[in-house]
Design an enzyme around this catalytic site. Structure first.
Site, PDB file in Angstrom:
ATOM      1  N   GLU A 158     -13.942 -13.185   3.610  1.00  0.00           N
ATOM      2  CA  GLU A 158     -15.273 -12.565   3.638  1.00  0.00           C
ATOM      3  C   GLU A 158     -16.319 -13.285   2.777  1.00  0.00           C
ATOM      4  OE1 GLU A 158     -14.397  -8.523   2.519  1.00  0.00           O
ATOM      5  OE2 GLU A 158     -13.048  -8.238   4.206  1.00  0.00           O
ATOM      6  N   ASP A 212     -12.459 -12.892   8.170  1.00  0.00           N
ATOM      7  CA  ASP A 212     -13.718 -12.140   7.985  1.00  0.00           C
ATOM      8  C   ASP A 212     -13.880 -11.077   9.069  1.00  0.00           C
ATOM      9  OD1 ASP A 212     -16.190 -11.387   6.909  1.00  0.00           O
ATOM     10  OD2 ASP A 212     -16.847 -13.454   6.641  1.00  0.00           O
ATOM     11  N   GLU A 281      -6.669  -7.878  11.463  1.00  0.00           N
ATOM     12  CA  GLU A 281      -6.752  -6.515  10.901  1.00  0.00           C
ATOM     13  C   GLU A 281      -7.277  -5.549  11.968  1.00  0.00           C
ATOM     14  OE1 GLU A 281      -8.974  -6.423   7.216  1.00  0.00           O
ATOM     15  OE2 GLU A 281      -8.098  -8.295   6.510  1.00  0.00           O
TER      16      GLU A 281
HETATM   17  O1  9MR Z   1      -6.868  -1.381   3.360  1.00  0.00           O
HETATM   18  C1  9MR Z   1      -7.317  -1.811   2.089  1.00  0.00           C
HETATM   19  C2  9MR Z   1      -7.622  -0.609   1.211  1.00  0.00           C
HETATM   20  O2  9MR Z   1      -6.430   0.064   0.882  1.00  0.00           O
HETATM   21  C3  9MR Z   1      -8.332  -1.039  -0.054  1.00  0.00           C
HETATM   22  O3  9MR Z   1      -8.740   0.115  -0.768  1.00  0.00           O
HETATM   23  C4  9MR Z   1      -9.529  -1.889   0.302  1.00  0.00           C
HETATM   24  C5  9MR Z   1     -10.239  -2.297  -0.966  1.00  0.00           C
HETATM   25  O4  9MR Z   1     -10.983  -3.442  -0.870  1.00  0.00           O
HETATM   26  O5  9MR Z   1      -9.108  -3.016   1.048  1.00  0.00           O
HETATM   27  C6  9MR Z   1      -8.566  -2.651   2.272  1.00  0.00           C
HETATM   28  O6  9MR Z   1      -8.220  -3.795   3.012  1.00  0.00           O
HETATM   29  C7  9MR Z   1      -9.305  -4.650   3.378  1.00  0.00           C
HETATM   30  C8  9MR Z   1      -8.757  -6.043   3.520  1.00  0.00           C
HETATM   31  O7  9MR Z   1      -8.122  -6.430   2.329  1.00  0.00           O
HETATM   32  C9  9MR Z   1      -9.856  -7.035   3.855  1.00  0.00           C
HETATM   33  N1  9MR Z   1     -10.583  -6.611   5.035  1.00  0.00           N
HETATM   34  C10 9MR Z   1     -11.082  -5.258   5.019  1.00  0.00           C
HETATM   35  C11 9MR Z   1      -9.922  -4.298   4.734  1.00  0.00           C
HETATM   36  C12 9MR Z   1     -10.419  -2.888   4.816  1.00  0.00           C
HETATM   37  O8  9MR Z   1     -11.376  -2.661   3.814  1.00  0.00           O
END
Ligand code: 9MR
Length: 373
Positions: A158, A212, A281
């Site tokens: 990102e 991203d 994702e």
């Molecule tokens: O699913 C993840 C969540 O448990 C966390 O609180 C969050 C915090 O940044 O991150 C989430 O995962 C993210 C991933 O690492 C990167 N892409 C977006 C995902 C959803 O926010």
């Protein structure tokens, strides 16, 4: 006579065999083959894990249907690196997950090395030279710890701004990076290339990803592609025969209004740069409740019409992914079920909060059947 009876029974035996080869904790999914079997000639099928997924029905579902995983939070910089400068790395939790996955022949994709979020603040504090060294040390430490055990990593996550609005000048990708990133503040736009070069040098066997979201926004896709192309061209001009950035992860946090043609254009754009294009994702949110889709709500139920609409989206997406199987190595869902998902209010997963398969699950099993219904 015996032969005749056997020939008569054979189709029945075969059908019985197919319908019983799943062993998931959820009895309904025994009616189908495991997702990883259905897609074995196309791409890997993944999901995320957290420590609580490593037991009981979750683990059953995981090992039945998936052949690759990403740790939801446990390999992020704030999980591995010390909270305070000079402290110890914390390997225990992630190593435990890695061992469990290895025992079940499930591949682990690494997520993530360089991000503006979930990163201890000391890493991006100090002079530019210190911050640069912090990044190099972190990447070297993590890749050497996992050498030979993790074959692909989200190196930078990102880096490009969340969205790029119409009318904005997005000619130069350097002007479209997130300025709130501690890495950007200390090192400017060059931090992206530094991260990839460091990772390649640390372990040349690892596939390196830029990961991203919002990449269906074609302006953001164009900026991201320009960034990757420039970095890869510079690397290859030095005589390297492969790309520096091997692949892109499309996060694919979608809703019911996702336009399949946008997804197609985005896949084509990045495949055209010679990259692998993975779906890193995937979830399809049905609705946002009260302006927010976050939270853990087992009682956030789907209407039948919503479940059907969601299934149609999953079916169209998987048909599209199948078309691009030569470019896609992995399709990973971001959540096992609607209760544990980060977007649980939007019911985005294939299984409901009680781990029962939803229409969305059956849409992934057989997209064409869902589209015909
Ligand atoms: O699913 C993840 C969540 O448990 C966390 O609180 C969050 C915090 O940044 O991150 C989430 O995962 C993210 C991933 O690492 C990167 N892409 C977006 C995902 C959803 O926010």
């Amino acid at each position: 006579m015996k032969i005749k009876i056997f020939v008569f029974l054979l189709p029945i035996l075969l059908v019985f065999n197919v319908t019983n080869c799943g062993t998931s904790g959820s009895s309904n999914t025994r009616q189908t083959q495991p997702l990883k079997t259905i897609y074995k000639d196309y791409f890997l099928i993944g999901n995320i894990i957290t420590p609580s997924y490593l037991r009981g029905e979750y683990l059953d579902l995981l090992t039945t249907h998936y052949n690759t995983v990403t740790c939801e939070n446990q390999m992020k910089p704030d999980a591995l690196a010390p909270a305070i400068r000079g402290g110890q790395y914390n390997w225990a939790q992630a190593d435990n997950m890695l061992n469990e996955m290895a025992a079940n022949d499930i591949l682990v994709h690494g997520h993530t090395l360089v991000w503006h979020n979930q990163t201890p603040s000391w890493m991006t504090e100090g002079t530019a030279a210190q911050v640069r060294q912090n990044m190099i040390n972190h990447i070297n430490t993590v890749l050497s710890h996992y050498k030979g055990r993790i074959f692909s990593w989200d190196v930078v996550n990102e880096a490009v701004k969340e969205r790029i609005n119409p009318g904005e000048n997005y000619e130069d990708w350097r002007n479209q990076l997130r300025t709130e990133s501690g890495w950007f503040k200390a090192l400017g736009a060059d931090y992206v290339e530094l991260a990839f070069r460091t990772a390649r040098a640390a372990d040349p066997d690892v596939m390196l990803y830029y990961n991203d979201y919002n990449l269906n926004n074609q302006r953001k896709a164009q900026v991201t592609a320009a960034m990757i192309e420039e970095i890869n061209n510079r690397y290859k001009a030095e005589g390297n025969s492969r790309n520096l950035i091997d692949a892109i992860g499309l996060q694919a946090h979608y809703g019911l209004t996702v336009r399949i043609d946008d997804v197609r254009n985005t896949i084509e754009r990045f495949a055209g740069l010679g990259l692998k294009v993975d779906i890193s994702e995937l979830d399809v949110e049905v609705r946002s409740v009260g302006g927010s889709s976050f939270g853990t709500r087992k009682d956030s139920r789907l209407l039948d019409t919503e479940a059907r609409q969601q299934a149609l989206v999953y079916a169209q997406l998987f048909n599209l992914f199948k078309e691009y199987k030569d470019h896609i190595t992995r399709v990973t869902m971001w959540g096992m079920d609607d209760e544990s998902s980060w977007k649980s209010m939007g019911n985005p997963c294939l299984f409901d909060g009680d781990l029962n398969p939803k229409q969305a699950f059956f849409a992934v099993v057989d997209p064409n059947r869902t589209l015909r219904l």
